[in-house]
Enzyme design. Sequence first.
Site, PDB file in Angstrom:
ATOM      1  N   ASP A  37      17.650  -7.042  -9.680  1.00 12.34           N
ATOM      2  CA  ASP A  37      16.533  -7.898  -9.373  1.00 12.34           C
ATOM      3  C   ASP A  37      16.897  -9.212 -11.230  1.00 12.34           C
ATOM      4  O   ASP A  37      16.865  -8.069 -12.040  1.00 12.34           O
ATOM      5  CB  ASP A  37      15.473  -7.026  -9.758  1.00 12.34           C
ATOM      6  CG  ASP A  37      13.935  -7.708  -9.424  1.00 12.34           C
ATOM      7  OD1 ASP A  37      12.969  -7.893  -8.686  1.00 12.34           O
ATOM      8  OD2 ASP A  37      13.273  -8.325 -10.374  1.00 12.34           O
ATOM      9  N   ASN A 236       0.579 -13.910  11.085  1.00 11.48           N
ATOM     10  CA  ASN A 236      -0.625 -13.261   9.904  1.00 11.48           C
ATOM     11  C   ASN A 236      -1.960 -13.920   9.549  1.00 11.48           C
ATOM     12  O   ASN A 236      -2.932 -13.376  10.105  1.00 11.48           O
ATOM     13  CB  ASN A 236       0.206 -13.786   8.497  1.00 11.48           C
ATOM     14  CG  ASN A 236       1.064 -12.171   8.216  1.00 11.48           C
ATOM     15  OD1 ASN A 236       1.383 -11.115   8.748  1.00 11.48           O
ATOM     16  ND2 ASN A 236       1.347 -12.336   6.703  1.00 11.48           N
ATOM     17  N   CYS A 289      -0.906 -10.665   1.304  1.00 10.59           N
ATOM     18  CA  CYS A 289      -0.438 -11.507   2.313  1.00 10.59           C
ATOM     19  C   CYS A 289      -1.880 -12.148   2.797  1.00 10.59           C
ATOM     20  O   CYS A 289      -0.662 -13.652   2.938  1.00 10.59           O
ATOM     21  CB  CYS A 289       0.254 -11.124   3.382  1.00 10.59           C
ATOM     22  SG  CYS A 289       2.245 -10.127   3.029  1.00 10.59           S
ATOM     23  N   LYS A 344      -7.074  -1.371   1.011  1.00 11.51           N
ATOM     24  CA  LYS A 344      -7.274  -0.812   1.973  1.00 11.51           C
ATOM     25  C   LYS A 344      -6.982   0.503   1.524  1.00 11.51           C
ATOM     26  O   LYS A 344      -6.026   0.603   0.524  1.00 11.51           O
ATOM     27  CB  LYS A 344      -6.314  -1.163   3.133  1.00 11.51           C
ATOM     28  CG  LYS A 344      -4.762  -1.733   2.812  1.00 11.51           C
ATOM     29  CD  LYS A 344      -3.843  -1.851   3.696  1.00 11.51           C
ATOM     30  CE  LYS A 344      -1.739  -1.199   3.824  1.00 11.51           C
ATOM     31  NZ  LYS A 344      -2.072  -1.685   5.093  1.00 11.51           N
TER      32      LYS A 344
HETATM   33  C1  UDX Z   1      -0.006  -7.608   6.236  1.00 10.12           C
HETATM   34  C2  UDX Z   1       0.095  -7.567   7.600  1.00 10.12           C
HETATM   35  O1  UDX Z   1      -0.410  -6.562   8.950  1.00 10.12           O
HETATM   36  C3  UDX Z   1       1.954  -7.530   8.064  1.00 10.12           C
HETATM   37  O2  UDX Z   1       2.797  -7.654   8.592  1.00 10.12           O
HETATM   38  C4  UDX Z   1       2.454  -8.414   6.827  1.00 10.12           C
HETATM   39  O3  UDX Z   1       3.793  -8.500   6.523  1.00 10.12           O
HETATM   40  C5  UDX Z   1       1.835  -7.991   5.462  1.00 10.12           C
HETATM   41  O4  UDX Z   1       0.574  -8.570   5.685  1.00 10.12           O
HETATM   42  P1  UDX Z   1      -0.796  -5.136   4.728  1.00 10.12           P
HETATM   43  O5  UDX Z   1      -1.237  -6.086   3.356  1.00 10.12           O
HETATM   44  O6  UDX Z   1       0.173  -4.300   4.246  1.00 10.12           O
HETATM   45  O7  UDX Z   1       0.292  -5.899   6.045  1.00 10.12           O
HETATM   46  O8  UDX Z   1      -2.437  -4.774   5.385  1.00 10.12           O
HETATM   47  P2  UDX Z   1      -2.717  -4.698   6.810  1.00 10.12           P
HETATM   48  O9  UDX Z   1      -3.030  -3.309   7.166  1.00 10.12           O
HETATM   49  O10 UDX Z   1      -2.871  -5.342   7.252  1.00 10.12           O
HETATM   50  O11 UDX Z   1      -4.701  -4.595   6.274  1.00 10.12           O
HETATM   51  C6  UDX Z   1      -4.795  -6.460   5.680  1.00 10.12           C
HETATM   52  C7  UDX Z   1      -6.241  -6.268   5.203  1.00 10.12           C
HETATM   53  O12 UDX Z   1      -7.457  -7.108   6.482  1.00 10.12           O
HETATM   54  C8  UDX Z   1      -6.544  -5.126   4.529  1.00 10.12           C
HETATM   55  O13 UDX Z   1      -7.593  -5.191   3.577  1.00 10.12           O
HETATM   56  C9  UDX Z   1      -7.586  -4.324   5.848  1.00 10.12           C
HETATM   57  O14 UDX Z   1      -8.715  -3.777   4.976  1.00 10.12           O
HETATM   58  C10 UDX Z   1      -8.044  -5.614   6.758  1.00 10.12           C
HETATM   59  N1  UDX Z   1      -8.190  -6.016   7.536  1.00 10.12           N
HETATM   60  C11 UDX Z   1      -7.643  -4.564   8.418  1.00 10.12           C
HETATM   61  C12 UDX Z   1      -9.532  -5.561   7.942  1.00 10.12           C
HETATM   62  O15 UDX Z   1     -10.813  -6.122   7.224  1.00 10.12           O
HETATM   63  N2  UDX Z   1      -9.904  -5.115   9.576  1.00 10.12           N
HETATM   64  C13 UDX Z   1      -9.427  -4.265  10.567  1.00 10.12           C
HETATM   65  O16 UDX Z   1      -9.639  -3.993  12.029  1.00 10.12           O
HETATM   66  C14 UDX Z   1      -8.051  -4.682   9.997  1.00 10.12           C
END
Ligand code: UDX
Length: 460
Positions: A37, A236, A289, A344
Amino acid sequence: MRRKYYQTRRIGIIGLGYVGQTLAAFLADGNIVTCYDIDKSRMQKIKESKKGDIKEKDLNLYIHRAMDKNKLYFADSLLEMLDKSLEFLFVTVGTPSYDDGSIDLTAVNSVAMSIGIELSKIKISEYMCPLTIVLKSTVIPGTTREFISIIEKYSKRKEGKDFYVVYNPEFLREGSAINDLEYPQKIVLGGSRKSLKEIKEFYEEYYVDSMGIDGIEEMIISTTYENAELVKYANNAFLATKISFINEIANICEKTPNTDVGVIAEALGLDDRISPKFLRAGLGYGGSCFSKDVEALIKYSKEDALVLKSVFRKNKYQREKPLTITDAWLGKDKTVAILGVAFKPETDDIRDAPAIYLIDVILKGGATVRVYDPEVSAEVLISKFDGNLIVTASAKHALKGADYAIICTEWDEFKKLDPNDFKLLMNKPVLFDGRRIFDPKTFIKAGVTYYGIGHGKHDA
Ligand code: UDX
């Protein structure tokens, strides 16, 4: 654990962010992995502590074990890493956004240049087989071909002959990243038949014990660079759309007596064309993301991208709700309790977290903010904001003397709070349950002013 007949590979990883660290730790279980890195102090810290610098389940265990078994190394330079006769070089550098939402490819392009320069110094015959460079960073269509042309320009070598390039997006989720790598639902590979051969064989061998050969064949999609690049965004954007959609239904419930978005989501989820996942209504999505990728796709589309623009706007609308529904937060004489900051639960990541947006606006409005999150450190929070911010040691401490409380993250420990905690500790028991963790009827009956998401008029 794994891989009875597995042949150890020599792997390099450039970029030790979220994906790079977890991928390095995971692949070092069975392979020899060398990381690099440009942020040397970050690399040094990981090397010395034998721990990741992000919070991720099992990450520290994997790093520690791999280093003790001499499977995980850290190179001082890119040349040192390439000199280890690598078979695969994974590129996991960040692709942040510019202010207008479009994607910033500076790191990807500069890594391509550095790889090109260093490759030109290495005799190709020194490799047992040509190096396969696997780009994993999230990038808009066309980027991998540009990445190849930069490497070719600086190395004076040819892709398809002297080295191969594959685009292989990553779908892991924070909090379950190692598990997602262990049990992927799909592996998407972009490239020509020739460039994909080695990486396909690698994944087949690596996963054969856990999935069987048929399982692997089904989950590998071999396609063009552009399809593979677009799959990641579409994935996404689709999940973000599901969340904004259910939040739209939640808002409709709020105007309709005797409804509850939770019941509607449950019923929708029973239809296997829909699935129950990503149908939790709340303050909207955050994290590294979703917003970034939806915005980048809107910019890239150059069309009107009507659906995606609405998804984005809906998410903004949703995170502003605690501020538009009441002015209990506004003014110098007010104190607001924020429960949960991470985007989250089970992470300390605050990137694009609704709580960060809310704290900022509330502080600018003059109020004092009392904030608690079980994982996000006080230093991180204090360094981020000006104004009257008090970081507390528990949820109950945060509630003390507050005029308004907002639940921003559904940490399990918050679910144990009861209406009396709000009534006895707060100046006025006014609650915005942004993650639907409480039963509105119980709270209203107990005398708490309850605002929620997706509860029909008569219930909340
Ligand atoms: C996400 C994608 O799921 C993953 O495939 C990608 O590689 C990176 O982005 P992540 O950012 O770790 O992963 O979080 P994820 O668990 O998907 O949740 C994203 C957001 O959506 C969180 O803020 C969560 O609180 C929100 N969420 C999720 C909701 O508001 N409602 C839901 O039903 C699910």
